[in-house]
Enzyme design. Structure first.
Site, mmCIF file in Angstrom:
data_model
loop_
_atom_site.group_PDB
_atom_site.id
_atom_site.type_symbol
_atom_site.label_atom_id
_atom_site.label_comp_id
_atom_site.label_asym_id
_atom_site.label_seq_id
_atom_site.Cartn_x
_atom_site.Cartn_y
_atom_site.Cartn_z
ATOM 1 N N LYS A 87 17.152 -5.933 -17.883
ATOM 2 C CA LYS A 87 18.382 -5.682 -17.121
ATOM 3 C C LYS A 87 18.922 -6.965 -16.498
ATOM 4 C CE LYS A 87 16.409 -2.453 -14.653
ATOM 5 N NZ LYS A 87 15.116 -2.357 -15.380
ATOM 6 N N THR A 88 18.048 -7.738 -15.879
ATOM 7 C CA THR A 88 18.485 -9.007 -15.286
ATOM 8 C C THR A 88 18.972 -9.970 -16.360
ATOM 9 O OG1 THR A 88 16.929 -8.748 -13.448
ATOM 10 C CG2 THR A 88 17.760 -10.970 -13.873
ATOM 11 N N ASP A 132 20.852 -6.146 -8.113
ATOM 12 C CA ASP A 132 19.588 -5.595 -8.584
ATOM 13 C C ASP A 132 19.117 -4.510 -7.616
ATOM 14 O OD1 ASP A 132 17.437 -5.292 -10.237
ATOM 15 O OD2 ASP A 132 16.380 -7.087 -9.564
ATOM 16 N N THR A 181 16.185 1.066 -11.578
ATOM 17 C CA THR A 181 15.100 1.739 -12.289
ATOM 18 C C THR A 181 15.121 3.236 -12.021
ATOM 19 O OG1 THR A 181 13.610 1.296 -10.417
ATOM 20 C CG2 THR A 181 13.616 -0.297 -12.225
ATOM 21 N N ARG A 240 8.656 -8.046 -20.782
ATOM 22 C CA ARG A 240 8.069 -8.818 -19.684
ATOM 23 C C ARG A 240 6.549 -8.830 -19.783
ATOM 24 N NH1 ARG A 240 9.846 -6.798 -14.039
ATOM 25 N NH2 ARG A 240 11.795 -7.803 -14.696
#
Length: 373
Positions: A87-88, A132, A181, A240
């Protein structure tokens, strides 16, 4: 106001008391810790370089290309999905594709409407604001954001009590990219103001293999296909985690191996770091062990389960449960958490007769489970 460093990396900024700075200045990677620098270096910079998520990538590409042709900022973008899926990275790609600056902050950093007003009033035309954990914003800030996203203005209240006055402040057009999330926690008025919503799902092994080969090249690590595939298969569908495991296997190979990421190095390193063949780590196995060995497969309440594994309830619910539920190891029933037949088999235990059919349990009773709520 933020200044962009030559590397173009952005990060949260914390005050001396540990709180987040809502202005979210750009951080020079030279001052960051090594792990953060490595993670930032591995991020794709363009949408064409972003692996996986083909549907979201195509949809977002269309939105950005149409905005470029119109010469105006695109609609606000909401990205949802589990942690670690990009997402980032996509927020940074939006700014890069539009060739506009990126301002980064987070929901926990904006606890008052004044915090948000300070960020919004410093935005330039066409700038991208990345929020975020947007679901964790305060209610007053959310209400201010509604007006800012729709009408590009905010009302700044001056004074208190009967003498208070609202001064309208016009804002230049900008684009909000929100990441969450837990999209269900966003109020409907806020969700409705996003013109595009993309949900990121877990990656398949083939996409993770592509990501790992790219990351190995950027890290200058020699990696063969078997070693990369071994890591990808244990990465829980999350880039990640895949990149983190790749760095740990690299460390093992440099210290105990020949400096090459092969299948042997991957297996030995992942065994050392308690990541099993299915990608389950220490906490995951502790949850399954508690369910099966201590509570007979459940159902058991979340709080009781968390105490049994020595973790907070939120940690069990947000870190361990999503993957265990997705892979079919546990069930979330109205009576509590329950182990499936797959969980018993993963632990090498005989499957009880009442769970022989994939852990099917009678769940019509919506009362508390046998071991708490």
């Amino acid at each position: 106001m933020s200044e962009q460093t030559p590397g173009g990396f952005f990060s949260e900024v914390r005050e001396a008391d540990g709180s987040l700075d809502a202005t979210a200045r750009v951080v020079d990677p030279a001052t960051s810790d090594d792990e953060r620098v490595v993670e930032a270096a591995l991020r794709p910079r363009r949408l064409s370089e972003f692996p996986g998520q083909p549907r979201v990538r195509q949809q977002l590409g269309l939105v950005l290309e149409a905005a470029r042709r119109r010469g105006s900022p695109p609609d606000h973008v909401l990205l949802s999905g589990p942690p670690g899926l990009g997402k980032t990275t996509l927020a940074m790609i939006v700014a890069a594709e539009l060739e506009r600056p990126l301002r980064v902050t987070s929901g926990p950093a904006i606890q008052h409407a004044g915090d948000l007003a300070a960020v919004l009033s410093s935005l330039d035309e066409g700038e991208v604001l990345f929020l975020d954990e947007i679901h964790r914003m305060s209610r007053s800030a959310e209400e201010m954001l509604y007006l800012a996203m729709e009408d590009f203005r905010v009302d700044v209240v001056v004074g208190k009590g009967p003498g208070a006055t609202a001064i309208p402040l016009e804002l230049p057009p900008f684009t909000v990219v929100g990441a969450t999330t837990r999209a269900g926690l966003l109020p409907a008025p806020l969700r409705d103001r996003f013109g595009f919503t993309g949900h990121l799902d877990f990656y398949d092994v083939a996409d993770l293999v592509t990501i790992l080969h790219r990351s190995a090249g950027l890290l200058g690590v020699e990696a063969d296909a078997d070693g990369v595939h071994e890591i990808a298969g244990r990465s829980r569908g999350t880039p990640r985690i895949a990149n983190r495991l790749l760095r740990r296997v690299r460390d093992w190979a440099q210290v105990h191996g020949e400096g090459r990421v092969d299948q042997h190095a991957a297996r030995e390193a992942l065994a050392l770091f308690d990541v099993d063949q299915a990608g389950l780590d220490r906490l995951d196995r502790a949850v399954l062990e508690a369910l099966c060995r201590r509570f007979g497969g459940g159902p058991v309440g979340l709080s009781t389960l968390a105490v049994a594994v020595g973790e907070e309830s939120d940690t069990v619910e947000t870190v361990a449960e999503p993957y265990l539920v997705r892979e079919g190891y546990i069930l979330r029933t109205p009576r509590g958490r329950a182990a499936t037949a797959a969980a018993w088999r993963h632990l090498g235990l005989p499957v009880p007769a009442h769970q022989a059919f994939q852990g099917a349990l009678p769940i019509e009773d919506e009362g508390p489970g046998r071991f708490g709520t």
